[in-house]
Structure formats: C-alpha cells, structure tokens
Design an enzyme around this catalytic site. Sequence first.
Site, PDB file in Angstrom:
ATOM      1  N   HIS A 100       0.826  -1.213   0.000  1.00  6.63           N
ATOM      2  CA  HIS A 100       0.000   0.000   0.000  1.00  6.63           C
ATOM      3  C   HIS A 100       0.859   1.262   0.000  1.00  6.63           C
ATOM      4  O   HIS A 100       0.682   2.155  -0.839  1.00  6.63           O
ATOM      5  CB  HIS A 100      -0.917  -0.033   1.231  1.00  6.63           C
ATOM      6  CG  HIS A 100      -1.845   1.128   1.331  1.00  6.63           C
ATOM      7  ND1 HIS A 100      -3.201   1.025   1.070  1.00  6.63           N
ATOM      8  CD2 HIS A 100      -1.637   2.423   1.687  1.00  6.63           C
ATOM      9  CE1 HIS A 100      -3.763   2.208   1.243  1.00  6.63           C
ATOM     10  NE2 HIS A 100      -2.837   3.064   1.629  1.00  6.63           N
ATOM     11  N   GLU A 101       1.803   1.344   0.926  1.00  6.81           N
ATOM     12  CA  GLU A 101       2.615   2.557   1.054  1.00  6.81           C
ATOM     13  C   GLU A 101       3.577   2.715  -0.127  1.00  6.81           C
ATOM     14  O   GLU A 101       3.839   3.835  -0.569  1.00  6.81           O
ATOM     15  CB  GLU A 101       3.396   2.533   2.367  1.00  6.81           C
ATOM     16  CG  GLU A 101       2.525   2.455   3.617  1.00  6.81           C
ATOM     17  CD  GLU A 101       1.507   3.574   3.702  1.00  6.81           C
ATOM     18  OE1 GLU A 101       1.717   4.639   3.083  1.00  6.81           O
ATOM     19  OE2 GLU A 101       0.484   3.392   4.381  1.00  6.81           O
ATOM     20  N   HIS A 104       1.714   4.453  -2.885  1.00  3.78           N
ATOM     21  CA  HIS A 104       1.681   5.909  -2.727  1.00  3.78           C
ATOM     22  C   HIS A 104       2.992   6.539  -3.192  1.00  3.78           C
ATOM     23  O   HIS A 104       2.993   7.538  -3.926  1.00  3.78           O
ATOM     24  CB  HIS A 104       1.434   6.272  -1.256  1.00  3.78           C
ATOM     25  CG  HIS A 104       0.025   6.074  -0.801  1.00  3.78           C
ATOM     26  ND1 HIS A 104      -1.045   6.689  -1.403  1.00  3.78           N
ATOM     27  CD2 HIS A 104      -0.486   5.342   0.218  1.00  3.78           C
ATOM     28  CE1 HIS A 104      -2.162   6.341  -0.781  1.00  3.78           C
ATOM     29  NE2 HIS A 104      -1.851   5.521   0.198  1.00  3.78           N
TER      30      HIS A 104
END
Length: 334
Positions: A100-101, A104
């Site tokens: 997820h990170e 980003h």
Amino acid sequence: RQIYVDLPELSDRVEIFNVHLRNIKVNSRLDVEQLARQTQGFSGADIANVCNEAALIAARNNKPAVDWNDFMAAIDRIVGGLEKKSRIITDDEKFSIATHEAGHATITWMIQYGNPLVKVTIVPRGRALGAAWYAPEERQIIPTQALLDTMCGLLAGRAAEEVFTGQIGTGASDDLEKCTKIARSLVLVYGMSDKLPNLNYNDSTGQDMGFTKPYSDETARIIDAEVMRIVNEQYERAKEILRKYAAQHNQIRDLLIEKEVIYHDDVEKILGKRQWKSRTDEIMEINKQIESKKNETGENSNDSSDTPVCQTPSEDFGEDLDSEDPGTPPPFNK
C-alpha cells in the site's frame, strides 16, 4: 471589523523557527529551510512545540545537540502520534501495508503535481499502520491537473493492493474520504466538471444549505455520476501507472519490508530523479534573489552614509565532525 490571520507561509516559518531555536543548541549543519518545508500548515505555536519536542528527544538520547533526526521524530510524533512498538503485525499484514505505502510513493513520484517525498514507513504510529510523508507544495492557484494528481496519489495505495495482491483491505478508508471530498469540490465548488462547467453550488454564507439544496434532483444525480466518473478515472490511471512501474514498486516494497523506514534518497535510487522541479524550490530561489537584492541595496546605501547594515548569516553551515549526525538530507529535486 474582521482581520484574517492566515497560517505562516514558507518564509514566515523560517523566521519563526529561527526565533524558537535561539535557546536550543542545534547541530551546525541543520537546515532551517528544510524544516520549514516539512511543517506546512503549522502555526507558530505548532512550530514552538516541534522545537521543544525535538529538544526533549535529543536530551533523552544524551545528544550534545539537537539534530535533523530529532526534529523529524518530533514532527512524526506531533502529526502521527506515538509509535506503537507493542502492536503485533503478521508477515501477511506487513506485506499488505508495504504494498500500500509503496504504491503511494511510486505514484506521487511519477506524476507532475505529486508532493516531494520525505520518507515512507510501515512502523505503526497512532491509528495508522503505515504512512508516506511528504513536503507539501504551497500553491496560490491550484490547476485542475494538480487536483486530479492529488486524487491519483490518494488512490495509489488501494490500487497497489488490487494490482499486486489481488485483494483490497480497509486501510484506504481515510484516502478514499479525502479523494471523494476533492472530487465533490471539483464538481460542486470549482466548476471543473465536464457536464456542469463553471457552476458553484457552494453557499459561502451558510444560510441556505441547511434547508434546501441549490440544485434539482436531476442535477444531484448528475453530480453523483460526475464524482464517480472522476474518482474511477483516477483509480484506473493509478493502476495503469503501477503496472508500468511494477518492478520499481516491488523494489520499494521489498526495501520497505526490510528496513521499515525508507527515505527520499532510497526511492530516488530506484525510480531516478523526478522530471518536475518542486515549486517550493522555486519559491526559495525567488526569496533568496529578493534577499540578495535587499542586501545589495543596503550595501550601496552604506557607501554613502555611516548607517551600519545588518549582514545576513552565511549559508555555509561548517563541518561539525564531532557529531555522528549525518546532517540534513540534500534538498529535493535538485
């Protein structure tokens, strides 16, 4: 009579930091301009809190001076909350959070209006299981593409989960909330919708919105459809970018799992330098040019009078070899 007091801008925050750092022994290589860039939206009291918290962190670690890492830890603690060292996370959860990170970080690096990345972490802090930290750009006028890029960056974490793990989780709820608000503002406030152009349905007085909506039911359906369209387009765009840079994303994810915290330089080694120059760098260059012209004017006036001229501090921070602090990372996007 009403007087509007805005939050301090970049140059203002530099001056505020200098005031609060007078009585704090800091590392000689500390870059106050970089600190100001990390604290967009902070008030003067918030900046004072950062300085005090950084001094406390340095004192707990028996450091002779407050360094860059102490200030970053103070900002993390103020913005994100206390680090949750006792929280147990399984390997599968850690992999999902890192995916997820890393999503980003990858997307914001590859889009024009993405904010400069500071670091990415999967260390739990407050309610968050991970976070990507940025140095937000301060824009006076925000173009449509900047809002769309912001939405794309917010949806990047959810998109990465779908593309690389095949399933999505609840960790993107805050991102989805922010993204939906931006999409609604595009349609309702800024008049940037294709089907409802140049219309603003926002009541700035707050008098009418509590009783009736300033648009019909048919328009409400169009608004909902436009919001969904804009969000879906940016979500598909995020997935397309992630598929294009899948190998780089996976490298960032694996490095994040290994180190738990990675920084701007680590991501730059994988993705290369960003194509676009930071607007904050441009602002700082303009401020330096203005200060240089002021100094030249002061020196010229000093030639014809006995009035002393205040000299600006040298930008050479010296070489403090006694401390193990690596100093401030280099400025972004240079």
